[in-house]
Design an enzyme around this catalytic site. Structure first.
Site, PDB file in Angstrom:
ATOM      1  N   TYR A 472       0.807  -1.168  -0.085  1.00 24.56           N
ATOM      2  CA  TYR A 472      -0.058  -0.072  -0.139  1.00 24.56           C
ATOM      3  C   TYR A 472       0.877   1.104  -0.164  1.00 24.56           C
ATOM      4  O   TYR A 472       0.936   2.219   0.925  1.00 24.56           O
ATOM      5  CB  TYR A 472      -1.222   0.055   1.391  1.00 24.56           C
TER       6      TYR A 472
HETATM    7  C1  LIG Z   1      -7.820  -2.498  -5.995  1.00 22.05           C
HETATM    8  C2  LIG Z   1      -6.656  -3.102  -5.458  1.00 22.05           C
HETATM    9  C3  LIG Z   1      -6.793  -4.008  -4.598  1.00 22.05           C
HETATM   10  C4  LIG Z   1      -5.625  -4.860  -3.908  1.00 22.05           C
HETATM   11  N1  LIG Z   1      -5.735  -5.760  -3.142  1.00 22.05           N
HETATM   12  C5  LIG Z   1      -4.749  -6.264  -2.496  1.00 22.05           C
HETATM   13  C6  LIG Z   1      -4.769  -7.606  -1.829  1.00 22.05           C
HETATM   14  O1  LIG Z   1      -5.911  -8.257  -1.624  1.00 22.05           O
HETATM   15  N2  LIG Z   1      -3.720  -8.118  -1.077  1.00 22.05           N
HETATM   16  C7  LIG Z   1      -2.604  -7.403  -1.184  1.00 22.05           C
HETATM   17  O2  LIG Z   1      -1.516  -7.993  -0.645  1.00 22.05           O
HETATM   18  N3  LIG Z   1      -2.383  -6.354  -1.913  1.00 22.05           N
HETATM   19  C8  LIG Z   1      -3.418  -5.829  -2.792  1.00 22.05           C
HETATM   20  N4  LIG Z   1      -3.293  -4.605  -3.407  1.00 22.05           N
HETATM   21  C9  LIG Z   1      -1.954  -4.025  -3.520  1.00 22.05           C
HETATM   22  C10 LIG Z   1      -1.035  -4.629  -4.438  1.00 22.05           C
HETATM   23  O3  LIG Z   1      -0.657  -5.887  -3.903  1.00 22.05           O
HETATM   24  C11 LIG Z   1      -0.003  -3.629  -4.840  1.00 22.05           C
HETATM   25  O4  LIG Z   1      -0.477  -2.732  -5.639  1.00 22.05           O
HETATM   26  C12 LIG Z   1       1.178  -4.505  -5.980  1.00 22.05           C
HETATM   27  O5  LIG Z   1       2.344  -3.893  -5.923  1.00 22.05           O
HETATM   28  C13 LIG Z   1       0.307  -4.683  -7.281  1.00 22.05           C
HETATM   29  O6  LIG Z   1       1.219  -5.427  -8.098  1.00 22.05           O
HETATM   30  P1  LIG Z   1       0.957  -5.044  -9.744  1.00 22.05           P
HETATM   31  O7  LIG Z   1       1.806  -5.864 -10.550  1.00 22.05           O
HETATM   32  O8  LIG Z   1      -0.524  -5.228  -9.973  1.00 22.05           O
HETATM   33  O9  LIG Z   1       1.279  -3.578  -9.837  1.00 22.05           O
HETATM   34  P2  LIG Z   1       2.419  -2.484 -10.581  1.00 22.05           P
HETATM   35  O10 LIG Z   1       1.945  -1.179 -10.457  1.00 22.05           O
HETATM   36  O11 LIG Z   1       2.487  -3.181 -11.943  1.00 22.05           O
HETATM   37  O12 LIG Z   1       3.821  -2.757  -9.670  1.00 22.05           O
HETATM   38  C14 LIG Z   1       3.603  -2.374  -8.404  1.00 22.05           C
HETATM   39  C15 LIG Z   1       5.053  -2.237  -8.103  1.00 22.05           C
HETATM   40  O13 LIG Z   1       5.984  -3.297  -8.259  1.00 22.05           O
HETATM   41  C16 LIG Z   1       6.939  -3.141  -9.398  1.00 22.05           C
HETATM   42  N5  LIG Z   1       6.975  -4.266 -10.207  1.00 22.05           N
HETATM   43  C17 LIG Z   1       5.702  -4.544 -11.416  1.00 22.05           C
HETATM   44  N6  LIG Z   1       6.051  -5.534 -11.915  1.00 22.05           N
HETATM   45  C18 LIG Z   1       7.379  -5.961 -11.382  1.00 22.05           C
HETATM   46  C19 LIG Z   1       8.324  -7.109 -11.545  1.00 22.05           C
HETATM   47  N7  LIG Z   1       7.842  -7.839 -12.714  1.00 22.05           N
HETATM   48  N8  LIG Z   1       9.437  -7.140 -11.091  1.00 22.05           N
HETATM   49  C20 LIG Z   1       9.702  -6.285 -10.216  1.00 22.05           C
HETATM   50  N9  LIG Z   1       9.154  -5.416  -9.951  1.00 22.05           N
HETATM   51  C21 LIG Z   1       7.858  -5.179 -10.477  1.00 22.05           C
HETATM   52  C22 LIG Z   1       6.419  -1.930 -10.016  1.00 22.05           C
HETATM   53  O14 LIG Z   1       7.496  -1.075 -10.767  1.00 22.05           O
HETATM   54  C23 LIG Z   1       5.916  -1.077  -8.715  1.00 22.05           C
HETATM   55  O15 LIG Z   1       6.819  -0.431  -8.288  1.00 22.05           O
HETATM   56  C24 LIG Z   1      -4.240  -3.815  -4.081  1.00 22.05           C
HETATM   57  C25 LIG Z   1      -4.205  -2.893  -4.865  1.00 22.05           C
HETATM   58  C26 LIG Z   1      -5.248  -2.604  -5.483  1.00 22.05           C
HETATM   59  C27 LIG Z   1      -5.220  -1.295  -6.439  1.00 22.05           C
END
Ligand SMILES: Cc1cc2nc3c(=O)[nH]c(=O)nc-3n(C[C@H](O)[C@H](O)[C@H](O)COP(=O)(O)OP(=O)(O)OC[C@H]3O[C@@H](n4cnc5c(N)ncnc54)[C@H](O)[C@@H]3O)c2cc1C
Ligand SMILES: *[C@@H]1O[C@H](CO)[C@@H](O)[C@H](O)[C@H]1NC(C)=O
Ligand SMILES: *[C@@H]1O[C@H](CO)[C@@H](O)[C@H](O)[C@H]1NC(C)=O
Ligand SMILES: *[C@@H]1O[C@H](CO)[C@@H](O)[C@H](O)[C@H]1NC(C)=O
Ligand SMILES: *[C@@H]1O[C@H](CO)[C@@H](O)[C@H](O)[C@H]1NC(C)=O
Ligand SMILES: *[C@@H]1O[C@H](CO)[C@@H](O)[C@H](O)[C@H]1NC(C)=O
Length: 543
Positions: A472
């Site tokens: 978060y």
């Molecule tokens: C609607 C919503 C619901 C959520 N529910 C939960 C939940 O139930 N449980 C929970 O634990 N969290 C939850 N989250 C938080 C979520 O786990 C984080 O936002 C997580 O970082 C999202 O990963 P992403 O790949 O979708 O996001 P991205 O925005 O693609 O990545 C997040 C971060 O990780 C980096 N990153 C992305 N891909 C990689 C990669 N392949 N290697 C290294 N770094 C990378 C990005 O640069 C960025 O800094 C929720 C978020 C939202 C918006």
């Protein structure tokens, strides 16, 4: 370990000479890509510049927080959508060579938009992994290899396709990308039974700062530790995770029971704090709290919704609730017996007859302008504190809080098993959100409101440090300054996200990425003294 090529040094030299200074960044990048790419995996159609008609569509595709898509938000020079693991490798090599700052995006759910916006450094490019979404489930081995661009919902679906008694304990929201999600911990409705997604990782493949692909054995146990909870985009680009599947029963029960202030909500929430972290490990009862208007009343009240998943049938659930939490008044009628995969859809908020195939669409159901924060609670909040909290919620247009119970398996891991430190002694986690739909014109009002609420909560939540969940992401806690990688400055938010693990993360970062190739506003900083300490070592050997 796969190195970029046999005559790497010579090729590098040639390329440096051939890159034209007058060409655009994107032209140079394309040239660099073709230079290093293996001819068997062409990359045509993978680069979107603002001139391409579909640029905005690709940029916006998975971006969750509309605050970071407003016209004034910085935009990338271009977006690269790799089609193979080696494309990702080459992207790291070429962005270093050309000195372009790189952001990586998997599912686009970063709370502060860090995967698609760079406020501190320009120009920047986005490497968007949305075309890398393989999921290979091996039931015999109780494991799966899952690729960074897959959503957690696709992972759940592919497991369900092979078995109705296997699952994986990760996020509730099914559009999360596994690349970013698992690097920050990944909690969900089975956390009290099995821990976090990151607690259930067996192996990984990533591209490191030198453009090499490393698996667990090649990266070593320090780096493998760091990527399971140390937060996204600090140590490398995750390509694949190997996850451990967990058993789930044929019958799972779910319920949602809502109580408002006129129905004793304050007393019941107070009781929930004492019960939910200690109740049967099969039972996860989160509380969703928001203001609402009930019936034809003109004044808003506070509604508290107990949204639960139980790994078992309704009879046993009712027994557990009667013994431990009779105050909620759960009845047989409130309970829905279903399969694990349908319980996933239920918790994610899909309407009741939605087929599980919806998970393959990988689409998010929740796009908003929002600002969020998190806290961990170690002592029940007294009723007077709860009342103050309700009052503040009633002052905001569209606030939301979600309280997630800890305990069970979450307490059995030590604080240093992985970088995620919020373990035994944590009763629950609070997530605060303010959501809005009218663009950025009233954004500062909502952000001020949530900051004041966060101040109000200080006496009731964890202290020294006040803990926060790295997934978060909250830039109010501090950001890396562009001109330095000061460890002291970063330790303010570093200790909140990682407690004592922050120091180990910094040491590992210093070892694996001393030049800070993978960086953003809150990436783990390398120690600038790394070279000095190397010299120290030399001196000692010399003595
Ligand atoms: C609607 C919503 C619901 C959520 N529910 C939960 C939940 O139930 N449980 C929970 O634990 N969290 C939850 N989250 C938080 C979520 O786990 C984080 O936002 C997580 O970082 C999202 O990963 P992403 O790949 O979708 O996001 P991205 O925005 O693609 O990545 C997040 C971060 O990780 C980096 N990153 C992305 N891909 C990689 C990669 N392949 N290697 C290294 N770094 C990378 C990005 O640069 C960025 O800094 C929720 C978020 C939202 C918006
Ligand atoms: C973007 O536009 C350029 C120039 O017209 C074109 O060569 C390229 O293929 C386009 N990219 C995509 C992904 O369509
Ligand atoms: C409000 O609803 C209640 C029943 O829910 C009804 O008795 C009452 O007449 C309604 N009042 C108004 C002003 O509509
Ligand atoms: C958690 O901490 C409490 C004391 O705070 C202790 O009694 C208990 O044994 C601990 N549990 C585990 C699993 O370590
Ligand atoms: C949003 O901003 C506009 C203009 O600044 C203002 O008139 C309006 O009342 C605001 N809306 C809310 C809900 O505060
Ligand atoms: C870094 O920037 C800050 C202001 O943002 C400035 O005070 C400081 O002197 C700078 N440090 C260096 C080493 O340039």
């Amino acid at each position: 370990m796969v190195s970029p090529g046999p005559h790497f040094a010579i090729l590098t030299l040639l390329l440096t000479v051939s890159l034209a200074a007058s060409a655009s960044l994107e032209e140079n990048f394309i040239q660099c890509l073709s230079f290093y790419s293996d001819k068997a995996s062409p990359f045509s159609g993978t680069i979107y510049t603002p001139k391409n008609a579909s640029f905005n569509k690709i940029l916006e595709s998975s971006a969750q927080n509309l605050r970071y898509l407003v016209p004034s938000a910085p935009k990338p020079e271009f977006i690269f959508t790799p089609l193979t693991d080696s494309h990702v490798q080459v992207a790291v090599t070429c962005s270093k060579k050309l000195g372009i700052h790189l952001r990586v995006r998997s599912g686009g759910h970063d709370y502060e938009g860090l995967s698609y916006v760079s406020e501190v450094e320009s120009p920047f490019i986005i490497v968007d992994l949305s075309k890398l979404r393989g999921v290979e489930v091996n039931i015999e081995d109780n494991s799966a290899w899952i690729q960074a661009g897959a959503t957690i919902g696709e992972v759940y679906y592919r497991i369900y396709e092979k078995s109705s008694v296997h699952g994986f304990p990760a996020g509730l929201c099914t559009s999360l990308g596994v690349g970013g999600h698992i690097t920050g911990g990944a909690y969900g409705s089975m956390m009290r039974k099995y821990g976090l997604g990151a607690d259930n990782v067996l192996d990984a493949r990533l591209v490191d700062a030198n453009g090499n692909i490393l698996d667990r054995e090649a990266m070593g146990e320090d780096m493998f530790w760091a990527i399971r909870g140390g937060g996204g985009a600090s140590f490398g680009i995750l390509l694949w995770w190997k996850i451990k599947l967990v058993p789930v029963p044929q019958t799972v029960t779910v319920f949602t029971v809502t109580r408002n202030l006129e129905q004793d909500a304050t007393k019941i929430v107070h009781r929930w704090q004492e019960v939910a972290p200690y109740i049967d490990d099969d039972l996860f009862i989160r509380v969703i709290i928001q203001p609402a208007t009930i019936g034809n009343k003109s004044e808003r009240t506070i509604t508290t919704s107990y949204n639960a998943q139980f790994l078992g049938g309704a009879d046993r659930l009712l027994q557990v609730m009667k013994e431990s939490f009779p105050e909620l008044g759960l009845t047989r009628k409130d309970c829905l017996e279903t399969s694990w995969i349908k319980s996933v859809l239920y918790i994610a908020g899909y309407p009741s007859d939605t087929p599980p195939e919806v998970l393959l669409e990988g689409k998010s159901t929740f796009k908003n302008y929002f600002k969020a924060k998190s806290d961990f609670v170690r002592e029940p909040i007294p009723e007077s504190g709860l009342q103050g909290l309700w009052q503040r919620l009633l002052e905001e247009d569209s606030p939301l809080m979600i309280w997630n119970p800890y305990g069970g398996m979450m307490s059995k891991f030590s604080e240093s098993d992985i970088p995620f430190p919020h373990r035994n002694g944590t009763l629950y986690k609070i997530q605060y959100l303010s959501l809005w739909q009218d663009g950025d014109k009233n954004a500062s009002k909502h952000i001020d409101w949530i900051r004041k609420l966060y101040n109000f909560m200080t006496p009731y939540v964890s202290k020294f440090p006040r803990e926060a969940y790295v997934n978060y992401r909250d830039l109010d806690l501090g950001i890396n300054k562009k001109n330095s990688t000061s460890y002291i400055q970063a330790s303010s938010w570093g200790n909140m996200y990682f407690k004592d693990n922050f120091n180990r993360l910094v040491k590992i970062k210093t070892k694996v990425d001393p030049d800070n190739v993978f960086r953003h506003e809150q990436s783990i900083p390398p120690l600038p003294v790394s070279r000095m300490s190397l010299q120290d070592k030399k001196c000692k050997t010399w003595e």
